[in-house]
Structure formats: C-alpha cells, structure tokens
Design a protein around this motif. Structure first.
Motif, PDB file in Angstrom:
ATOM      1  N   ALA A  89       0.843  -1.217  -0.244  1.00  0.00           N
ATOM      2  CA  ALA A  89      -0.140  -0.188   0.047  1.00  0.00           C
ATOM      3  C   ALA A  89       0.675   1.008   0.045  1.00  0.00           C
ATOM      4  CB  ALA A  89      -0.940  -0.066   1.357  1.00  0.00           C
ATOM      5  N   GLU A  90       2.071   1.220   0.515  1.00  0.00           N
ATOM      6  CA  GLU A  90       2.813   2.257   0.579  1.00  0.00           C
ATOM      7  C   GLU A  90       3.478   2.904  -0.662  1.00  0.00           C
ATOM      8  OE1 GLU A  90       6.326   2.011   3.042  1.00  0.00           O
ATOM      9  OE2 GLU A  90       7.023   0.115   2.091  1.00  0.00           O
ATOM     10  N   HIS A  91       3.192   2.122  -1.655  1.00  0.00           N
ATOM     11  CA  HIS A  91       3.581   2.388  -3.103  1.00  0.00           C
ATOM     12  C   HIS A  91       2.644   2.767  -3.987  1.00  0.00           C
ATOM     13  CE1 HIS A  91       6.738  -0.742  -1.550  1.00  0.00           C
ATOM     14  NE2 HIS A  91       7.777   0.157  -1.953  1.00  0.00           N
ATOM     15  N   GLU A  92       1.243   2.852  -3.399  1.00  0.00           N
ATOM     16  CA  GLU A  92       0.402   3.559  -4.177  1.00  0.00           C
ATOM     17  C   GLU A  92       0.620   5.037  -4.396  1.00  0.00           C
ATOM     18  OE1 GLU A  92      -3.301   2.453  -2.568  1.00  0.00           O
ATOM     19  OE2 GLU A  92      -2.854   0.333  -2.384  1.00  0.00           O
ATOM     20  N   ILE A  93       0.031   5.635  -5.681  1.00  0.00           N
ATOM     21  CA  ILE A  93       0.217   6.967  -5.680  1.00  0.00           C
ATOM     22  C   ILE A  93      -1.337   7.599  -5.949  1.00  0.00           C
ATOM     23  CG2 ILE A  93       2.501   6.792  -6.583  1.00  0.00           C
ATOM     24  CD1 ILE A  93       1.317   7.336  -9.360  1.00  0.00           C
ATOM     25  N   GLU A  94      -1.313   8.853  -5.947  1.00  0.00           N
ATOM     26  CA  GLU A  94      -2.670   9.250  -6.342  1.00  0.00           C
ATOM     27  C   GLU A  94      -2.979   9.670  -7.678  1.00  0.00           C
ATOM     28  OE1 GLU A  94      -5.162  13.598  -5.298  1.00  0.00           O
ATOM     29  OE2 GLU A  94      -3.356  13.087  -4.295  1.00  0.00           O
ATOM     30  N   VAL A  95      -4.051   9.210  -8.102  1.00  0.00           N
ATOM     31  CA  VAL A  95      -4.384   9.218  -9.688  1.00  0.00           C
ATOM     32  C   VAL A  95      -5.817   9.861  -9.758  1.00  0.00           C
ATOM     33  CG1 VAL A  95      -4.654   7.753 -11.712  1.00  0.00           C
ATOM     34  CG2 VAL A  95      -3.110   7.247  -9.926  1.00  0.00           C
ATOM     35  N   ARG A  96      -5.958  10.611 -10.658  1.00  0.00           N
ATOM     36  CA  ARG A  96      -7.194  11.352 -10.727  1.00  0.00           C
ATOM     37  C   ARG A  96      -7.913  10.340 -11.810  1.00  0.00           C
ATOM     38  NH1 ARG A  96      -3.870  15.356 -11.804  1.00  0.00           N
ATOM     39  NH2 ARG A  96      -4.355  15.291 -14.220  1.00  0.00           N
ATOM     40  N   THR A  97      -9.288   9.788 -11.420  1.00  0.00           N
ATOM     41  CA  THR A  97     -10.031   8.947 -12.219  1.00  0.00           C
ATOM     42  C   THR A  97     -11.474   9.432 -12.421  1.00  0.00           C
ATOM     43  OG1 THR A  97     -10.824   7.790 -10.304  1.00  0.00           O
ATOM     44  CG2 THR A  97      -8.719   6.818 -11.351  1.00  0.00           C
ATOM     45  N   PRO A  98     -11.750   9.344 -13.826  1.00  0.00           N
ATOM     46  CA  PRO A  98     -13.014   9.425 -14.123  1.00  0.00           C
ATOM     47  C   PRO A  98     -14.023   8.662 -13.473  1.00  0.00           C
ATOM     48  CG  PRO A  98     -11.657   9.580 -16.185  1.00  0.00           C
ATOM     49  CD  PRO A  98     -11.119   9.104 -15.196  1.00  0.00           C
ATOM     50  N   VAL A  99     -15.408   9.041 -13.295  1.00  0.00           N
ATOM     51  CA  VAL A  99     -16.305   8.087 -12.664  1.00  0.00           C
ATOM     52  C   VAL A  99     -16.422   6.894 -12.830  1.00  0.00           C
ATOM     53  CG1 VAL A  99     -18.828   8.248 -12.248  1.00  0.00           C
ATOM     54  CG2 VAL A  99     -17.628  10.251 -12.024  1.00  0.00           C
ATOM     55  N   GLY A 100     -16.388   6.636 -14.316  1.00  0.00           N
ATOM     56  CA  GLY A 100     -16.384   5.295 -15.037  1.00  0.00           C
ATOM     57  C   GLY A 100     -15.153   4.518 -15.060  1.00  0.00           C
ATOM     58  N   VAL A 101     -14.258   4.865 -14.183  1.00  0.00           N
ATOM     59  CA  VAL A 101     -13.262   4.222 -14.284  1.00  0.00           C
ATOM     60  C   VAL A 101     -12.778   3.631 -12.737  1.00  0.00           C
ATOM     61  CG1 VAL A 101     -10.533   4.253 -14.408  1.00  0.00           C
ATOM     62  CG2 VAL A 101     -11.809   5.491 -15.961  1.00  0.00           C
ATOM     63  N   THR A 102     -12.577   2.111 -12.721  1.00  0.00           N
ATOM     64  CA  THR A 102     -12.160   1.591 -11.513  1.00  0.00           C
ATOM     65  C   THR A 102     -10.868   1.178 -11.519  1.00  0.00           C
ATOM     66  OG1 THR A 102     -14.291   0.361 -11.499  1.00  0.00           O
ATOM     67  CG2 THR A 102     -12.916  -0.506 -10.163  1.00  0.00           C
ATOM     68  N   LEU A 103      -9.991   1.538 -10.594  1.00  0.00           N
ATOM     69  CA  LEU A 103      -8.642   1.513 -10.394  1.00  0.00           C
ATOM     70  C   LEU A 103      -8.477   0.480  -9.230  1.00  0.00           C
ATOM     71  CD1 LEU A 103      -5.548   4.037 -10.623  1.00  0.00           C
ATOM     72  CD2 LEU A 103      -5.804   2.097  -8.920  1.00  0.00           C
ATOM     73  N   THR A 104      -7.799  -0.496  -9.296  1.00  0.00           N
ATOM     74  CA  THR A 104      -7.343  -1.312  -8.111  1.00  0.00           C
ATOM     75  C   THR A 104      -6.119  -1.662  -8.012  1.00  0.00           C
ATOM     76  OG1 THR A 104      -9.740  -2.498  -8.684  1.00  0.00           O
ATOM     77  CG2 THR A 104      -7.717  -3.616  -7.042  1.00  0.00           C
ATOM     78  N   TRP A 105      -5.513  -1.449  -7.095  1.00  0.00           N
ATOM     79  CA  TRP A 105      -3.979  -1.630  -6.457  1.00  0.00           C
ATOM     80  C   TRP A 105      -3.957  -2.988  -6.308  1.00  0.00           C
ATOM     81  CZ3 TRP A 105      -0.716   2.064  -7.931  1.00  0.00           C
ATOM     82  CH2 TRP A 105      -1.161   3.321  -8.220  1.00  0.00           C
ATOM     83  N   LEU A 106      -2.986  -3.977  -6.798  1.00  0.00           N
ATOM     84  CA  LEU A 106      -2.819  -5.142  -6.282  1.00  0.00           C
ATOM     85  C   LEU A 106      -1.325  -5.176  -5.905  1.00  0.00           C
ATOM     86  CD1 LEU A 106      -3.730  -7.105  -9.722  1.00  0.00           C
ATOM     87  CD2 LEU A 106      -5.079  -6.285  -7.730  1.00  0.00           C
ATOM     88  N   HIS A 107      -1.358  -5.794  -4.433  1.00  0.00           N
ATOM     89  CA  HIS A 107      -0.041  -5.803  -3.688  1.00  0.00           C
ATOM     90  C   HIS A 107       0.913  -7.184  -3.856  1.00  0.00           C
ATOM     91  CE1 HIS A 107      -2.186  -2.518  -1.232  1.00  0.00           C
ATOM     92  NE2 HIS A 107      -1.957  -2.080  -2.157  1.00  0.00           N
ATOM     93  N   ARG A 108       1.713  -7.171  -3.919  1.00  0.00           N
ATOM     94  CA  ARG A 108       2.845  -8.392  -3.769  1.00  0.00           C
ATOM     95  C   ARG A 108       2.978  -8.645  -2.456  1.00  0.00           C
ATOM     96  NH1 ARG A 108       5.265  -5.509  -7.672  1.00  0.00           N
ATOM     97  NH2 ARG A 108       6.858  -4.516  -6.420  1.00  0.00           N
ATOM     98  N   ASP A 109       2.842  -7.890  -1.601  1.00  0.00           N
ATOM     99  CA  ASP A 109       3.192  -8.213  -0.127  1.00  0.00           C
ATOM    100  C   ASP A 109       4.256  -9.366   0.310  1.00  0.00           C
ATOM    101  OD1 ASP A 109       0.976  -6.631   0.627  1.00  0.00           O
ATOM    102  OD2 ASP A 109      -0.759  -8.196   0.477  1.00  0.00           O
ATOM    103  N   GLY A 110       5.222  -8.844  -0.019  1.00  0.00           N
ATOM    104  CA  GLY A 110       6.526  -9.494   0.166  1.00  0.00           C
ATOM    105  C   GLY A 110       7.104 -10.353  -0.928  1.00  0.00           C
TER     106      GLY A 110
END
Length: 265
Positions: A181-202
C-alpha cells in the motif's frame, strides 16, 4: 535497438536534446518524479500517454555528457569512444508541459545499482541529462466501448497518464501491481474508471501472480474492449494469453509490451 519512424508534426524534434533537473521529489519509497526543463522541450514530440523517452546519462559520475546531434542517433552513439559514450535507457514521460518547457519522468528505484536508478536517487537541480522522443503505442480504436489497463510499477507512468487523459464518460478497469500500500500514488480517475491496486506483499517484483489471479476472477463488461498491458515480460504475456485465449478478445484489441524481465537469483 529499434528506433521509431512514425511521422511527426512539423517543427517537433525527434533527436536527443539536453535538459536539466528542476526538481526531484519522492512519490513512494521506491519512486521518484524528476522534473526537467530545456530550451527545446517546447518542441519535444509527444504522441501519447505511453510516450517513450530515451534518456542519455554521462558515462560516469562527474563526466561530461555528450549527445549525438542527428535523428540517426543510435549509430552515432555506437561510434563514440567508450570514455564519452552516454548510457542510454528507456523511460515513459509522465507529463509534458510544452508551454513551460517542463517534462516529468518517474524513476523506479530498483536498488540494484543500475545507472539510471542511481542517477535518479541523487539528481539535483542543474544536473544535465539527454532526452529523446521515440514514439507511443497506446491507441484505443474509435469503436472502443471500454478499456482494460494492466501493469506494474514500470507501467505506472503510462497507465496513470492514460487514465487522467480519459474523457469524463470513459469506462475502464485498471489493475496496477505494486509492492504494498505504501507504493500507491494518487491518480485522478473519471467516474466510470475503476482502479484497483494489487499488492505483492513480500513477493519480489516479477515474482507474484497477483495480476493474473485477480484477472481470472474479474467479470469483464460487455461491448468492444481495448486492452493495454505493460510491465514485466512474463506477466504481460500471461495476461495477453488469458485475454485472447480464455476471454476471446481479438488479438488486435490487445496491445502488450514487456518493459523488463524478471530473473530469479
């Protein structure tokens, strides 16, 4: 090494040009955004959000940077003596403000002692670098109903730039793989866009299957898609195979590019 031959608007430049650092700021523990300026950056040929920028670094710390002065830059680089030949690497432009002659490049700090990573870690205002515009490939066809954008840290500049340039009514699914999660950045997304961050967690970069596992469980929308997949080579080819073979998406609707290849140590 291939060189783009796409036609460019008259007056724009597709040869190496000098630039210097304006700012160097950390975005995450392993990502830095470096802002450059240069007299010719108002004519830097920007063709799309995944704009490839070749960067040129001095061959050693403290050495003078020499650039070729022609669009036939690669033979010129090869012909230079070892002691002056610049180091050449590939990066993606995150932002270009032609009016201000400013260009942002995001550098992933790999911790492997690579020359570009090492330069980005210490680059200070006034430090010189060479940059070259060398093409872009992100190009959703006009009949696209929705987009799927998939990548890892190395594809974040291209994918996030593409997302922020989407029209307000765009529909897109975005999957971005990062360490945690500490590697996520802020991204401006339109309403119809779903952004999912996937973590390797180690798991190491290039050593996780979190992208393909998530994608296999994902319900995709109806309609005509366009997919842009970039990042670690094995992940990219696995995702493309899944989309074309398992999901039945036509190959010409899937752009894919391996930016790097994981090698187990």
């Amino acid at each position: 090494m291939s060189v783009s031959t796409m036609p460019v608007e008259a007056g724009l430049i597709k040869r190496p040009m000098f630039a210097e650092v304006v700012a160097n700021r950390p975005l995450t523990p392993h990502l830095r955004r470096i802002t450059l300026t240069g007299e010719e950056l108002d004519r830097f040929a920007y063709e799309g959000p995944d704009q490839l920028a070749r960067i040129f670094l001095a061959p050693a710390p403290g050495a003078e940077l020499h650039l070729p002065h022609s669009e036939q830059w690669w033979p010129a680089v090869q012909a230079m003596p070892d002691e002056v030949r610049p180091i050449v690497r590939n990066y993606t432009v995150r932002r270009l403000d032609a009016a201000r002659r400013e260009l942002d490049i995001d550098f992933v700090l790999h911790g492997d002692g690579g020359p570009a990573s090492a330069w980005a870690y210490t680059a200070a205002p006034g430090d010189r670098i060479g940059v070259l515009s060398d093409g872009a490939e992100y190009a959703p066809p006009v009949d696209t109903d929705w987009q799927l954008l998939v990548g890892d840290e190395t594809a974040m500049p291209a994918i996030t730039a593409a997302v922020e340039a989407l029209p307000p009514d765009a529909r897109a699914i975005v999957l971005l793989e990062v360490g945690s999660a500490e590697h996520e950045i802020e991204v401006r997304t339109p309403v119809g866009v779903t952004l999912t961050w996937l973590h390797r967690d180690g798991a190491p970069a290039g050593g996780s299957d979190v992208v393909i596992r998530t994608l296999r469980e994902l319900a995709l929308p109806a309609g005509t898609p366009y997919a842009f997949v970039a990042g670690e080579s094995t992940m990219v080819t696995t995702v493309r195979r899944h989309l074309c073979t398992d999901r039945g998406i036509a190959k010409d609707r899937v752009y894919f590019c391996g930016y790097w290849k994981h090698t187990a140590h």
